[in-house]
Design an enzyme around this catalytic site. Structure first.
Site, mmCIF file in Angstrom:
data_model
loop_
_atom_site.group_PDB
_atom_site.id
_atom_site.type_symbol
_atom_site.label_atom_id
_atom_site.label_comp_id
_atom_site.label_asym_id
_atom_site.label_seq_id
_atom_site.Cartn_x
_atom_site.Cartn_y
_atom_site.Cartn_z
ATOM 1 N N PRO A 52 0.841 -1.245 0.108
ATOM 2 C CA PRO A 52 -0.009 -0.077 -0.029
ATOM 3 C C PRO A 52 0.742 1.078 -0.035
ATOM 4 O O PRO A 52 0.251 2.315 -0.205
ATOM 5 C CB PRO A 52 -0.907 -0.050 1.169
ATOM 6 N N GLU A 53 2.203 1.077 0.298
ATOM 7 C CA GLU A 53 2.875 2.233 0.519
ATOM 8 C C GLU A 53 3.025 3.211 -0.919
ATOM 9 O O GLU A 53 3.220 2.482 -2.060
ATOM 10 C CB GLU A 53 4.360 2.049 1.036
ATOM 11 N N GLY A 54 3.079 4.171 -1.046
ATOM 12 C CA GLY A 54 3.147 5.177 -2.182
ATOM 13 C C GLY A 54 4.525 5.187 -2.837
ATOM 14 O O GLY A 54 5.580 5.051 -2.423
ATOM 15 N N PHE A 55 4.399 5.994 -4.000
ATOM 16 C CA PHE A 55 5.755 6.632 -4.543
ATOM 17 C C PHE A 55 6.619 7.101 -3.973
ATOM 18 O O PHE A 55 7.696 6.791 -4.229
ATOM 19 C CB PHE A 55 5.458 7.180 -6.088
ATOM 20 N N ASN A 56 6.049 8.118 -3.244
ATOM 21 C CA ASN A 56 7.325 9.037 -2.495
ATOM 22 C C ASN A 56 7.961 8.550 -1.395
ATOM 23 O O ASN A 56 8.825 8.635 -1.075
ATOM 24 C CB ASN A 56 6.483 10.302 -2.512
ATOM 25 N N HIS A 262 0.506 22.165 -2.520
ATOM 26 C CA HIS A 262 -0.005 20.600 -2.678
ATOM 27 C C HIS A 262 -1.094 20.473 -1.573
ATOM 28 O O HIS A 262 -1.037 20.665 -0.465
ATOM 29 C CB HIS A 262 1.192 19.774 -2.271
ATOM 30 N N ARG A 264 -3.466 17.991 -0.507
ATOM 31 C CA ARG A 264 -3.659 16.233 -0.464
ATOM 32 C C ARG A 264 -5.174 16.294 0.050
ATOM 33 O O ARG A 264 -5.674 16.722 1.028
ATOM 34 C CB ARG A 264 -2.720 15.930 0.584
ATOM 35 N N THR A 364 4.469 12.730 2.088
ATOM 36 C CA THR A 364 5.846 12.422 1.614
ATOM 37 C C THR A 364 5.671 13.052 0.220
ATOM 38 O O THR A 364 6.836 13.392 -0.100
ATOM 39 C CB THR A 364 5.917 10.826 1.330
ATOM 40 N N PHE A 365 4.725 13.454 -0.566
ATOM 41 C CA PHE A 365 4.618 14.102 -1.586
ATOM 42 C C PHE A 365 5.278 15.585 -1.386
ATOM 43 O O PHE A 365 6.047 16.213 -1.951
ATOM 44 C CB PHE A 365 3.348 14.204 -2.120
#
Length: 404
Positions: A52-56, A262, A264, A364-365
């Site tokens: 589930p962890e994202g790209f960033n 940003h 979110r 994290t983005f």
């Protein structure tokens, strides 16, 4: 000297140059015997991250392993880091993301190689005799139930217990694992060498849940050297710069005529209601920030995962008080070319060059944009700013300043 001798010397010199170039690049053609010998002597680490962890966050996990391998290279250790392909991330919705993608889609891999001995998975595939890539040992890392023992957090690990590998091996059906080991793990990533040393004959070692080991050198010069090596794919940079020039008429590294935000939404708006503002609260905070920073700025760039209805309402309310709102909306061709990850990076690049940036708390983005702005040389007061909830406490963001 005869013509034959001159030709032979020329061929010998050419071979030396080619061999040197191949070693600098970190990989080489299978047909070269010297390259085969290099591959036989090399050992490789690959890792995976909680699905589930994202790209960033995954970008930060990469840095932990890259610094670990960079340190090993300085001690003449012959280990290389295989870059795990990008595959079917939770936040990536487009169908084009359902197959493994190399790091070169998003980053300048030559720049990565200058900091650490890294290789793409397809480079390793090209050197394996059989069609099956066999991982000698897969360590499935797990958190301890209690991080503090007698009130103290310390580095430790222990083998044993039951565990399941919940990854997909990036969608490949020709990757197998010889042996799986369950490991409870806590502490710095350099402690992984202790696990690796238990089986010195292993050539391919994998760690599942690579997000569990912590940085050895967070915020140090080594950390920032690694971060600076993570340059984006040149096509993504080019697209972002064209956007900035078209809408903000800026060709400089630091632009002074737009603010970036940003914003979110989605999972944050659901699970972190106490940390994120409403649409009206967002508008009010952006307005106040611009008035305090530079009341002459009218252009606002928004990077957001919000629903279309939310973005339309946000744009309307900002326009009503005199601002001009911009969003990067990729064409279908751009989405097919850059994929969701590339589109997100273009958003980040545009945010990074703005005169003033407002981020989302603990995203994290946002962290990656703040790091990029530190590298570009912005004053920290224009970078470490956040959107606050409509009511209640608003914690000031941590300032992780660059160390050169």
């Amino acid at each position: 000297m005869s013509i034959k001798m001159i030709i032979n010397l020329s061929l010998l010199l050419l071979c030396v140059i080619l061999t040197s170039t191949e070693k600098q690049d970190g990989y080489c053609d299978l047909k070269e015997k010297t390259c085969d010998r290099d591959f036989l002597n090399e050992k490789f680490i690959i890792y995976d991250v909680n699905p589930p962890e994202g790209f960033n966050l995954r970008r930060d996990v990469y840095m932990r392993f890259a610094i670990m391998l960079s340190d090993a290279r300085q001690h003449n250790e012959n280990w290389k880091l295989i870059l795990p392909p990008w595959y079917s991330l939770y936040h990536w919705k487009a169908k084009q993301n359902d197959y493994p993608m190399p790091w070169s889609n998003f980053f300048d891999v030559k720049s990565l190689k200058k900091f650490a001995p890294v290789v793409e998975l397809h480079e390793v595939f090209s050197k394996i005799d059989s069609n099956i890539f066999k991982i000698d040992r897969l360590y499935v890392l797990q958190n301890y139930d209690d991080a503090f023992e007698n009130g103290e957090f310390r580095d430790k690990w222990e083998i044993g217990g039951d565990c399941d590998y919940d990854g997909s091996l990036w969608g490949y059906n020709n990757i197998t694992v010889k042996k799986t080991i369950c490991v409870k793990y806590q502490g710095r990533i350099s402690k992984l060498w202790e696990l690796i040393s238990l089986n010195p004959a292993d050539k391919f070692v994998m760690f599942a849940h690579g997000e569990i080991p912590l940085h050895d050198q967070y915020g140090t010069k080594t950390f920032w050297d690694c971060r600076k090596s993570m340059k984006f794919n040149k096509n993504l940079i080019s697209r972002a710069k064209k956007y900035i020039y078209k809408y903000f008429n800026c060709n400089n590294k630091i632009c002074n005529n737009y603010v970036s935000v940003h914003w979110r939404r989605q999972d944050f708006a659901r699970s972190r209601k106490k940390d994120v503002p409403s649409i009206g609260g967002t508008v009010k905070q952006i307005d106040n920030a611009i008035k305090n920073y530079n009341p002459h700025i009218v252009n606002i760039f928004i990077a957001s995962d919000g629903q279309n209805s939310e973005l339309i309402e946000l744009e309307k309310q900002l326009s009503d008080i005199g601002f001009k709102v911009h969003l990067y909306l990729p064409t279908q061709l751009e989405l097919d070319t850059f994929k969701d990850g590339g589109v997100a990076i273009i958003d980040q690049i545009i945010c990074s060059h703005a005169a003033y940036f407002i981020g989302t708390y603990e995203s994290t983005f946002t962290f990656r944009i703040q790091e990029e702005r530190e590298i570009l040389g912005f004053d920290s007061s224009t970078t470490f700013n956040r959107l606050c909830p409509d009511n209640g406490r608003c914690e000031v963001p941590s300032k992780w300043k660059i160390v050169n």
